[in-house]
Design an enzyme around this catalytic site. Structure first.
Site, PDB file in Angstrom:
ATOM      1  N   LEU A  25       0.853  -1.184   0.000  1.00 22.32           N
ATOM      2  CA  LEU A  25       0.000   0.000   0.000  1.00 22.32           C
ATOM      3  C   LEU A  25       0.897   1.245   0.000  1.00 22.32           C
ATOM      4  O   LEU A  25       2.032   1.188   0.464  1.00 22.32           O
ATOM      5  CB  LEU A  25      -0.921  -0.021   1.236  1.00 22.32           C
ATOM      6  CG  LEU A  25      -1.918  -1.195   1.300  1.00 22.32           C
ATOM      7  CD1 LEU A  25      -2.626  -1.235   2.656  1.00 22.32           C
ATOM      8  CD2 LEU A  25      -2.926  -1.125   0.156  1.00 22.32           C
ATOM      9  N   GLU A  33      -8.611   2.428   8.864  1.00 21.38           N
ATOM     10  CA  GLU A  33      -9.030   2.158   7.488  1.00 21.38           C
ATOM     11  C   GLU A  33      -8.944   0.648   7.234  1.00 21.38           C
ATOM     12  O   GLU A  33      -9.859   0.035   6.689  1.00 21.38           O
ATOM     13  CB  GLU A  33      -8.150   2.955   6.509  1.00 21.38           C
ATOM     14  CG  GLU A  33      -8.821   3.297   5.176  1.00 21.38           C
ATOM     15  CD  GLU A  33      -9.131   2.092   4.327  1.00 21.38           C
ATOM     16  OE1 GLU A  33     -10.272   1.973   3.830  1.00 21.38           O
ATOM     17  OE2 GLU A  33      -8.244   1.245   4.152  1.00 21.38           O
TER      18      GLU A  33
HETATM   19  N1  FOL Z   1      -9.550  -1.740   0.670  1.00 17.61           N
HETATM   20  C1  FOL Z   1      -9.452  -0.808   1.618  1.00 17.61           C
HETATM   21  N2  FOL Z   1     -10.492  -0.027   1.877  1.00 17.61           N
HETATM   22  N3  FOL Z   1      -8.332  -0.660   2.333  1.00 17.61           N
HETATM   23  C2  FOL Z   1      -7.255  -1.457   2.116  1.00 17.61           C
HETATM   24  O1  FOL Z   1      -6.220  -1.290   2.791  1.00 17.61           O
HETATM   25  C3  FOL Z   1      -7.318  -2.455   1.124  1.00 17.61           C
HETATM   26  N4  FOL Z   1      -6.264  -3.293   0.893  1.00 17.61           N
HETATM   27  C4  FOL Z   1      -6.388  -4.223  -0.029  1.00 17.61           C
HETATM   28  C5  FOL Z   1      -7.576  -4.316  -0.756  1.00 17.61           C
HETATM   29  N5  FOL Z   1      -8.603  -3.509  -0.549  1.00 17.61           N
HETATM   30  C6  FOL Z   1      -8.504  -2.576   0.409  1.00 17.61           C
HETATM   31  C7  FOL Z   1      -5.273  -5.165  -0.304  1.00 17.61           C
HETATM   32  N6  FOL Z   1      -4.220  -5.154   0.679  1.00 17.61           N
HETATM   33  C8  FOL Z   1      -4.529  -6.904   4.452  1.00 17.61           C
HETATM   34  C9  FOL Z   1      -3.320  -6.387   4.006  1.00 17.61           C
HETATM   35  C10 FOL Z   1      -3.238  -5.808   2.749  1.00 17.61           C
HETATM   36  C11 FOL Z   1      -4.361  -5.745   1.924  1.00 17.61           C
HETATM   37  C12 FOL Z   1      -5.555  -6.258   2.376  1.00 17.61           C
HETATM   38  C13 FOL Z   1      -5.633  -6.832   3.635  1.00 17.61           C
HETATM   39  C14 FOL Z   1      -4.615  -7.515   5.815  1.00 17.61           C
HETATM   40  O2  FOL Z   1      -3.635  -7.937   6.378  1.00 17.61           O
HETATM   41  N7  FOL Z   1      -5.834  -7.566   6.403  1.00 17.61           N
HETATM   42  C15 FOL Z   1      -6.164  -8.163   7.685  1.00 17.61           C
HETATM   43  C16 FOL Z   1      -6.105  -7.157   8.807  1.00 17.61           C
HETATM   44  C17 FOL Z   1      -4.718  -6.766   9.163  1.00 17.61           C
HETATM   45  C18 FOL Z   1      -4.635  -5.814  10.367  1.00 17.61           C
HETATM   46  O3  FOL Z   1      -5.507  -5.862  11.260  1.00 17.61           O
HETATM   47  O4  FOL Z   1      -3.686  -5.000  10.392  1.00 17.61           O
HETATM   48  C19 FOL Z   1      -7.601  -8.674   7.621  1.00 17.61           C
HETATM   49  O5  FOL Z   1      -7.922  -9.537   8.446  1.00 17.61           O
HETATM   50  O6  FOL Z   1      -8.381  -8.184   6.782  1.00 17.61           O
END
Ligand code: FOL
Length: 202
Positions: A25, A33
């Site tokens: 990102l 967010e």
């Molecule tokens: N959409 C939005 N609104 N924000 C984003 O940051 C986003 N990111 C992606 C796709 N759509 C998005 C793709 N990148 C994670 C990391 C990168 C990513 C998407 C998800 C991730 O690790 N998610 C975890 C939570 C992590 C945390 O709590 O820090 C999850 O369980 O969703």
């Protein structure tokens, strides 16, 4: 019945529609967010939601967070998918992502498996640019959950042109669809970065 198979793109983008930089990102530390992304993609219903992503997006998720918990993870990759296995007969493994060759294959797979009510939840396209572009070309893509990040972050990857026929929905409609509370309307500020949550439909 799969008439209701709809795709929702979820993305956070800068004012210039930048979504990525050097495989990740463009920003760091937008925790609320990311929490919104997690809540919305998890959902609150009985059935499990699905997240569809490209292979580079899969690689960008910290290993400790992938596959994304509580969601069916589908990864699009030509090189990692067993090339002779038809989408309709791709086995679903207990853990780890389902790997398919193309977005149309992923849709076919979901049409064949979402008959099971436990998994007939919402389907989210979570990027990146190549997968968003393929999704926008499909009639099933009805909605974009766009977080507009007001910041000039360096980017090398951009959200594709959405094209004609899209309109921004109200905060109330966004809350109705996502199940989010009142707080989603307001502009959020985190570490000096402001952003707002939008919903677009066609
Ligand atoms: N959409 C939005 N609104 N924000 C984003 O940051 C986003 N990111 C992606 C796709 N759509 C998005 C793709 N990148 C994670 C990391 C990168 C990513 C998407 C998800 C991730 O690790 N998610 C975890 C939570 C992590 C945390 O709590 O820090 C999850 O369980 O969703």
């Amino acid at each position: 019945d799969d008439m209701g198979l709809e795709l929702t793109l979820i993305v956070a983008a800068t004012t210039k529609m930048g979504i990525g930089f050097k495989g990740g990102l463009p920003w760091k530390g937008l925790k609320k967010e990311m929490a919104y992304f997690r809540r919305v993609t998890l959902g609150g219903g009985e059935s499990q939601n699905t997240v569809i992503m490209g292979r580079k997006t899969w690689d960008s998720i910290p290993p400790k967070f992938r596959p994304l918990k509580g969601r069916r993870n589908v990864v699009i990759s030509r090189s990692l998918s067993p090339s002779s296995t038809p989408a309709s007969t791709t086995p679903e493994t207990a853990d780890g992502p389902i790997i398919l060759q193309s977005l149309p294959d992923a849709i076919e797979f979901l049409r064949n498996t979402q008959k099971n009510e436990k998994v007939s939840g919402k389907v989210f396209i979570i990027g990146g640019a190549q997968i968003y572009k393929s999704a926008l070309e499909m009639k099933e893509a009805k909605r974009v959950l766009l977080t507009r990040v007001q910041g000039d972050f360096e980017c090398d990857t951009y959200f594709p042109e959405m094209g004609e026929g899209w309109s921004k929905k109200s905060g109330e409609e966004l809350r109705g669809w996502t199940g989010e509370g009142e707080e989603v309307e307001e502009e959020i500020e985190e570490g000096g970065v402001r952003y707002r949550f939008e919903m677009w439909e066609r």
